[in-house]
Scaffold this active site. Structure first.
Site, PDB file in Angstrom:
ATOM      1  N   ARG A   1      60.937  23.018  70.321  1.00  0.00           N
ATOM      2  CA  ARG A   1      61.887  22.602  69.287  1.00  0.00           C
ATOM      3  C   ARG A   1      63.308  22.934  69.750  1.00  0.00           C
ATOM      4  NH1 ARG A   1      61.346  21.272  64.032  1.00  0.00           N
ATOM      5  NH2 ARG A   1      59.117  21.595  64.202  1.00  0.00           N
TER       6      ARG A   1
ATOM      7  N   THR B   1      69.223  21.102  67.063  1.00  0.00           N
ATOM      8  CA  THR B   1      68.885  19.920  66.243  1.00  0.00           C
ATOM      9  C   THR B   1      67.567  20.108  65.490  1.00  0.00           C
ATOM     10  OG1 THR B   1      67.617  18.890  68.001  1.00  0.00           O
ATOM     11  CG2 THR B   1      69.982  18.420  67.971  1.00  0.00           C
TER      12      THR B   1
ATOM     13  N   ASP C   1      51.110  34.434  63.616  1.00  0.00           N
ATOM     14  CA  ASP C   1      51.368  33.535  64.746  1.00  0.00           C
ATOM     15  C   ASP C   1      50.084  33.381  65.551  1.00  0.00           C
ATOM     16  OD1 ASP C   1      51.988  32.661  67.475  1.00  0.00           O
ATOM     17  OD2 ASP C   1      54.062  32.732  66.773  1.00  0.00           O
TER      18      ASP C   1
ATOM     19  N   ASP D   1      50.260  33.967  69.450  1.00  0.00           N
ATOM     20  CA  ASP D   1      50.372  35.383  69.783  1.00  0.00           C
ATOM     21  C   ASP D   1      49.061  36.118  69.567  1.00  0.00           C
ATOM     22  OD1 ASP D   1      52.984  35.344  70.656  1.00  0.00           O
ATOM     23  OD2 ASP D   1      53.837  35.876  68.698  1.00  0.00           O
TER      24      ASP D   1
HETATM   25  N1  URA Z   1      52.348  28.587  63.596  1.00  0.00           N
HETATM   26  C1  URA Z   1      51.611  29.722  63.527  1.00  0.00           C
HETATM   27  O1  URA Z   1      51.082  30.183  64.535  1.00  0.00           O
HETATM   28  N2  URA Z   1      51.446  30.318  62.336  1.00  0.00           N
HETATM   29  C2  URA Z   1      51.992  29.838  61.195  1.00  0.00           C
HETATM   30  O2  URA Z   1      51.804  30.437  60.126  1.00  0.00           O
HETATM   31  C3  URA Z   1      52.769  28.669  61.281  1.00  0.00           C
HETATM   32  C4  URA Z   1      52.927  28.052  62.485  1.00  0.00           C
END
Ligand code: URA
Length: 210
Positions: A105, A109, A201, A204
């Site tokens: 991303r 923008t 995430d 991660d």
């Molecule tokens: N991407 C992720 O890994 N977790 C989220 O909650 C949203 C996007």
């Protein structure tokens, strides 16, 4: 909600495994294994409508009419978290070919840009399962579908583990022909774009990068 079908694959085993990956105490090894197991269970349901064709075979006892898959399946994980779903699905469909798409991303923008896209030769004729565990804003998924369509693909379904209503709306507004399969539909996105309650995430947690 405009657009295609949304299917929440609700099954006791999936619910049980979702609890494990949602739990912040679950470590990398168990998280990765459980994401893969959920993907396997989902694949069984998602492929329910795959076309088959009749073939004639000989069993050790007699001639028989049997059935074989009539359409190739291509898995396209969105890098990097989508990779966590590949092994689980290909354990059920070992002949599936695998493409990859990667986007970042633009911080100014906020538009998604493709940094990697590589697909198997006959992807146009295949059923494509686009994979990303988290359907959050839907921006990356929508752009990935656009890339697939630009490559001639017409039969696309999106497969995620956890989705937010915002992501479903975005994908169905941009691509009403694409059906969405999720293991759970959560409440909303928070101000940082995380799904609530979600699982944090996913990249991660899959790769131990935090
Ligand atoms: N991407 C992720 O890994 N977790 C989220 O909650 C949203 C996007």
């Amino acid at each position: 909600m405009a657009g295609g079908k949304v299917t929440i694959i609700d099954h006791p085993l999936i619910r049980h495994k979702l609890a494990l990956i949602r739990d912040e105490k679950t470590g990398t090894k168990d998280f990765r294994q459980t994401v893969s197991e959920i993907a396997t269970l989902m694949a069984y349901e998602i492929t329910r409508d795959l076309p088959t064709r009749e073939i004639n075979i000989k069993t050790p006892v007699a001639s028989a009419v049997a059935h074989t898959l009539a359409k190739e399946v291509v898995l396209v994980p969105i890098l990097r978290a989508g990779l966590g779903m590949v092994e689980g699905i290909s354990s059920l469909i070992p002949t599936a070919k695998i493409g990859h798409v990667g986007l970042y991303r633009d911080e100014e923008t906020l538009e998604p840009h493709t940094y990697y896209a590589k697909f198997p030769a006959h992807i146009k004729e295949a059923k494509v399962l686009l994979l990303d565990p988290m359907l959050a804003t839907g921006g990356t998924v929508s752009e990935s579908i656009k890339i697939l369509k630009n490559n001639g693909v017409t039969d696309i379904v999106f497969v995620g583990l956890v989705g937010a209503p915002e992501g479903i709306n975005r994908v169905h507004t941009d691509h009403p022909d694409v059906d969405i399969y999720l293991a759970a539909l959560d409440e909303k996105l928070n101000e940082c774009g995380y799904i609530v309650p979600g699982l944090g995430d996913c990249g991660d947690r899959l790769y131990g990068t935090k």
